[in-house]
Design an enzyme around this catalytic site. Structure first.
Site, short mmCIF file in Angstrom:
data_model
loop_
_atom_site.label_atom_id
_atom_site.label_comp_id
_atom_site.label_asym_id
_atom_site.label_seq_id
_atom_site.Cartn_x
_atom_site.Cartn_y
_atom_site.Cartn_z
N LYS A 112 0.90 -1.07 -0.15
CA LYS A 112 -0.03 0.03 0.03
C LYS A 112 1.01 1.39 0.11
CE LYS A 112 -4.24 -2.21 1.67
NZ LYS A 112 -3.82 -3.51 1.75
C1 LIG Z 1 -4.38 -4.56 1.17
C2 LIG Z 1 -3.67 -5.66 0.98
C3 LIG Z 1 -4.16 -6.80 0.23
C4 LIG Z 1 -5.25 -6.80 -0.74
O1 LIG Z 1 -5.32 -5.93 -1.91
P1 LIG Z 1 -6.54 -5.38 -2.69
O2 LIG Z 1 -5.93 -4.15 -3.43
O3 LIG Z 1 -7.47 -4.81 -1.58
O4 LIG Z 1 -7.01 -6.52 -3.33
C5 LIG Z 1 -3.25 -7.89 -0.03
N1 LIG Z 1 -2.16 -8.15 0.58
C6 LIG Z 1 -1.68 -7.06 1.89
C7 LIG Z 1 -0.70 -7.17 2.47
C8 LIG Z 1 -2.57 -5.90 2.03
O5 LIG Z 1 -1.99 -4.94 2.66
#
Ligand SMILES: *Cc1c(COP(=O)(O)O)cnc(C)c1O
Length: 462
Positions: A112
């Site tokens: 993120k």
């Molecule tokens: C947010 C997150 C996901 C999921 O991603 P999306 O974009 O919501 O599909 C997967 N793995 C981790 C470690 C995350 O923080």
């Protein structure tokens, strides 16, 4: 370039407006009116460029000249200078033709950061230009909150309030938020659960009177700029492996579908992608929809991959909009039905999706087995989210001559519980974070009452 809503009723917006807006007024999500094209020559010319330069070139058409080129280049460079690896998102070859794309070298050790390091800076740029300030409110059970705080801590025109459920996030995750001692960062521990925190944020967006006219901004994955930033690493990794001459496939640990949707956008822009494999944990709505056309809600399951624990995948709506030939009315009708009862996609859109997407769901005991198995085979310790991807990539591999790139969405040190359960002594935090457990924390505990939270926000924003 204008942005339109997936429900077809809200007004079209500019890039600046879409970044500041979040959800569309008709309940839909914004998408670009036209998908810009990356020609084969433009892709070929990216070979050997820095990540920041590729990022600038891929995102430029979406920004639409609303930030001048030199300023935008500077913003992008600054955002990715916060990553601890010179390649920003290095590729790690696991075996003959399976690669891990390590998206966890940012400040909070999860993917993120790629989007939120950029989004904070873009928001700050537009607010400064307008002479405005804004408030960010979000609820988190982990990854998003810390990434948003790190992305905003240096922003002069933003105050950020992140609500987390008191005593219900892991110590590492809490400390990643509460040890950021910037003047514009406010951590609120709610005496309740995640849903209570989320409900108060939703209510605050629905009625913003408590802010007396100051803009409230959402940084969750419905914000278009987050998708835009994530398109880049699909392009960069494919080019590193020989695109556009050579096709690749991607496997993506998924929850709200923002990450895979960004990959799909890269494909629509012209990146040659053979297939996308969607990996889910036991919260498998995406897998059930694709494999069995069972588009229905199921009760939330708490898993070892908590950042993928969801009931509804909010960004799936953006893909449905494409699958339904951009018919906003049809998307609206489908999603209204979905909210009320179990439903199914129409035949034509479903078969369109199945041409490009495969899926696989991985339960907790399999996550542990995969962490052990992957270590045995490759010496890598995978985090539990990435482990779902590793297994899904193997099961839904398709043509073995096409390189498979599995997205490593978090650093294993961030999810030590699963790693220890799998039988390993744990994974040390990277050097720049090894004093995390000694750093000073700052947060405010509040009851799960909307009025108390809103008063706190109104009194503390600058
Ligand atoms: C947010 C997150 C996901 C999921 O991603 P999306 O974009 O919501 O599909 C997967 N793995 C981790 C470690 C995350 O923080």
């Amino acid at each position: 370039m204008r942005y339109i809503s997936t429900r077809g009723q809200a007004p079209a917006l500019s890039f600046e407006e879409v970044v500041l807006t979040g959800m569309a007024s008709d309940g839909g999500l914004y998408v670009p009116e036209h998908v810009p094209e990356l020609s084969q020559d433009e892709l070929a010319a990216m070979a050997g460029l820095s990540y920041a330069e590729i990022a600038f070139r891929v995102m430029k058409p979406f920004v639409n000249g609303e930030i001048d080129d030199e300023t935008f280049r500077g913003i992008v460079k600054e955002a990715y200078a916060t990553f601890s690896h010179d390649a920003v998102v290095p590729l790690n070859q696991l075996d003959a033709n399976h690669f891990l794309l390590e998206l966890f070298h940012g400040p909070t050790l999860a993917f993120k950061d790629v989007a939120l390091q950029l989004l904070g800076r873009i928001l700050d740029h537009f607010l400064k230009k307008r002479g405005e300030r804004a408030v960010i409110m979000g609820a988190t059970s982990g990854d998003t909150g810390s990434a948003a705080i790190e992305g905003c801590r240096h922003c002069d025109n933003l105050d950020i309030f992140i609500l987390h459920p008191h005593n219900r996030v892991s110590e590492v995750q809490r400390r990643q938020m509460t040890t950021v001692l910037a003047d514009n960062v406010f951590n609120v521990a709610i005496e309740g659960n995640f849903d209570d925190a989320q409900a108060m944020v939703k209510a605050s967006f629905a009625d913003q009177d408590f802010l007396n006219g100051t803009r409230l901004v959402a940084v969750n994955s419905i914000n278009w700029a987050r998708i835009m930033a994530q398109i880049v690493y699909y392009v960069a990794s494919a080019v590193a492996l020989g695109a556009p001459q050579r096709k690749v496939s991607f496997c993506v640990p998924s929850a709200n579908f923002g990450n895979v949707f960004a990959g799909y956008m890269a494909y629509r822009m012209g990146l040659p992608v053979e297939r996308f494999v969607i990996a889910t944990n036991a919260n498998d709505i995406l897998h059930r929809t694709l494999a069995a056309n069972d588009f229905s809600k199921k009760e939330l399951v708490a898993t070892l991959a908590p950042s993928m624990d969801i009931v509804v995948s909010s960004n799936f709506e953006r893909l449905l909009f494409e699958a339904y030939d951009r018919d906003g009315k049809a998307v609206d009708a489908l999603l209204e039905r979905f909210q009320a009862e179990p439903t199914a996609l129409a035949e034509a859109p479903l078969s369109r999706l199945r041409k490009r997407f495969a899926s696989h769901s991985v339960d907790d005991s399999t996550i542990l087995e995969v962490i052990r198995e992957a270590h045995h085979r490759t010496q890598e310790i995978l985090d539990p989210h990435t482990a779902t991807g590793y297994r899904a990539a193997e099961r839904e591999r398709g043509d073995e001559s096409v390189p498979m790139i599995t997205l490593a969405t978090a650093h294993p040190a961030k999810f030590a519980e699963a790693v220890v359960k799998a039988g390993f002594p744990g994974v040390p935090l990277p050097p720049h974070m090894d004093d995390l457990l000694e750093r000073e924390e700052r947060y405010t505990v509040l009851p799960a009452e909307l009025s108390a939270v809103q008063r706190f926000v109104a009194e503390n924003r600058r």
